[in-house]
Scaffold this motif. Structure first.
Motif, PDB file in Angstrom:
ATOM      1  N   THR A   1       2.395 -25.559 -83.076  1.00 32.54           N
ATOM      2  CA  THR A   1       2.229 -25.884 -81.642  1.00 32.54           C
ATOM      3  C   THR A   1       1.337 -24.358 -81.279  1.00 32.54           C
TER       4      THR A   1
ATOM      5  N   PHE B   1       8.670 -15.850 -74.049  1.00 36.44           N
ATOM      6  CA  PHE B   1       8.276 -14.781 -73.565  1.00 36.44           C
ATOM      7  C   PHE B   1       9.684 -13.848 -73.057  1.00 36.44           C
TER       8      PHE B   1
ATOM      9  N   TYR C   1       0.135 -26.455 -72.379  1.00 33.82           N
ATOM     10  CA  TYR C   1       0.318 -26.287 -73.773  1.00 33.82           C
ATOM     11  C   TYR C   1      -0.748 -27.412 -73.970  1.00 33.82           C
TER      12      TYR C   1
ATOM     13  N   LEU D   1       6.009 -20.561 -69.837  1.00 33.52           N
ATOM     14  CA  LEU D   1       5.437 -21.624 -70.567  1.00 33.52           C
ATOM     15  C   LEU D   1       5.485 -23.004 -69.829  1.00 33.52           C
TER      16      LEU D   1
ATOM     17  N   MET E   1      -3.253 -22.697 -73.020  1.00 35.36           N
ATOM     18  CA  MET E   1      -1.992 -22.471 -71.518  1.00 35.36           C
ATOM     19  C   MET E   1      -2.089 -21.605 -70.901  1.00 35.36           C
TER      20      MET E   1
ATOM     21  N   TYR F   1      -7.260 -22.998 -78.704  1.00 29.29           N
ATOM     22  CA  TYR F   1      -4.741 -23.600 -77.865  1.00 29.29           C
ATOM     23  C   TYR F   1      -5.524 -22.720 -76.734  1.00 29.29           C
TER      24      TYR F   1
ATOM     25  N   GLU G   1       3.235 -22.161 -79.261  1.00 29.40           N
ATOM     26  CA  GLU G   1       3.880 -21.785 -78.311  1.00 29.40           C
ATOM     27  C   GLU G   1       4.774 -20.808 -78.788  1.00 29.40           C
ATOM     28  N   LEU G   2       4.184 -19.657 -77.516  1.00 32.57           N
ATOM     29  CA  LEU G   2       4.652 -18.589 -77.660  1.00 32.57           C
ATOM     30  C   LEU G   2       6.013 -18.274 -76.114  1.00 32.57           C
TER      31      LEU G   2
END
Lengths: 111, 118
Positions: free
Chosen positions: B104, B109, A49, A46, A34, A32, B106-107
């Protein structure tokens, strides 16, 4: 050797230029990938991704992953002064696994 | 996108005191939250992984007795810096992953909390 290498810059470009930001990594288990943008004194947000190899495009941003070379890139087209920030690459071996960050590249877009 | 809120945004304290930083997921539940520390012009360094209802997992070199983490609910994790010293001055950032997300990775923050220890 760090797990993730990223040139800290700063990278200074004129408005409208195409920007290329890159990271290399050594852990072949990363899947993964990002890209985060961080403005001064703010938390990262983000941007892009991607999972495994390939390209992904979102507006002016394109992310590329080349797992065979252990190399990822973020391209910014038609760069704007508002794009001036620190760009951090991050990667993980799997969902839920910890993210390993690059050092971040400082980008300055001059008007 | 999902929102993660941190409080306080900044704090100044005297050496030897303890400081608590809160991290809340505002519109989703997070079984796992992560705490990072970022020194000026350096990248984020993972300090610990906070798991709801269980003990946190600390990264190598991070003192668990100095950085107390509590994840008492699915929307709140706290980091307490005990007996803070000037070398603990840093930018502390939390992140959270939506437990019911699409997987996915995804983080999201928080905005970060800047700690200055005098």
């Amino acid at each position: 050797q760090k797990e993730v290498e990223q040139d800290p810059g700063p990278l200074s470009v004129p408005e409208g230029a195409i920007v290329s930001l890159n990271c290399t990594y050594s852990n072949s288990a990363f899947q993964y990938f990002m890209w985060y943008r961080q403005y001064s004194r703010k938390g990262p947000e983000l941007l892009m991704y991607t999972y495994s190899s390939g390209n992904k495009e979102d507006g002016r941003f394109t992310a590329q992953v080349d797992k065979s070379s252990k190399y990822i890139s973020l391209f910014i087209r038609d760069s704007q002064p508002s794009d001036s920030a620190t760009y951090l690459c991050a990667m993980s071996a799997g969902y839920g696994n910890k993210l390993v960050f690059g050092a971040g590249t400082i980008l300055r877009v001059k008007s | 996108g999902a929102v993660v809120s941190q409080h306080p945004s900044w704090v100044i304290c005297k050496s030897g005191t303890s400081v608590k930083i809160e991290c809340r997921s505002l519109d989703f539940q997070a079984t796992t939250m992560f705490w990072y520390r970022q020194f000026p012009k350096q990248s984020l360094m993972l300090m610990a992984t906070s798991n709801e209802g269980s003990k946190a997992t600390y990264e190598q070199g991070v003192e668990k007795d100095k950085f107390l983490i509590n994840h008492a609910s699915l929307t709140l994790s706290t980091l307490t810096v005990t007996s803070a010293h000037p070398e603990d001055s840093s930018f502390y950032i939390c992140s959270a992953r939506d437990s019911e997300g699409s997987g996915t990775g995804e983080l999201f923050f928080g905005e970060g909390s800047r700690l200055t220890v005098l």
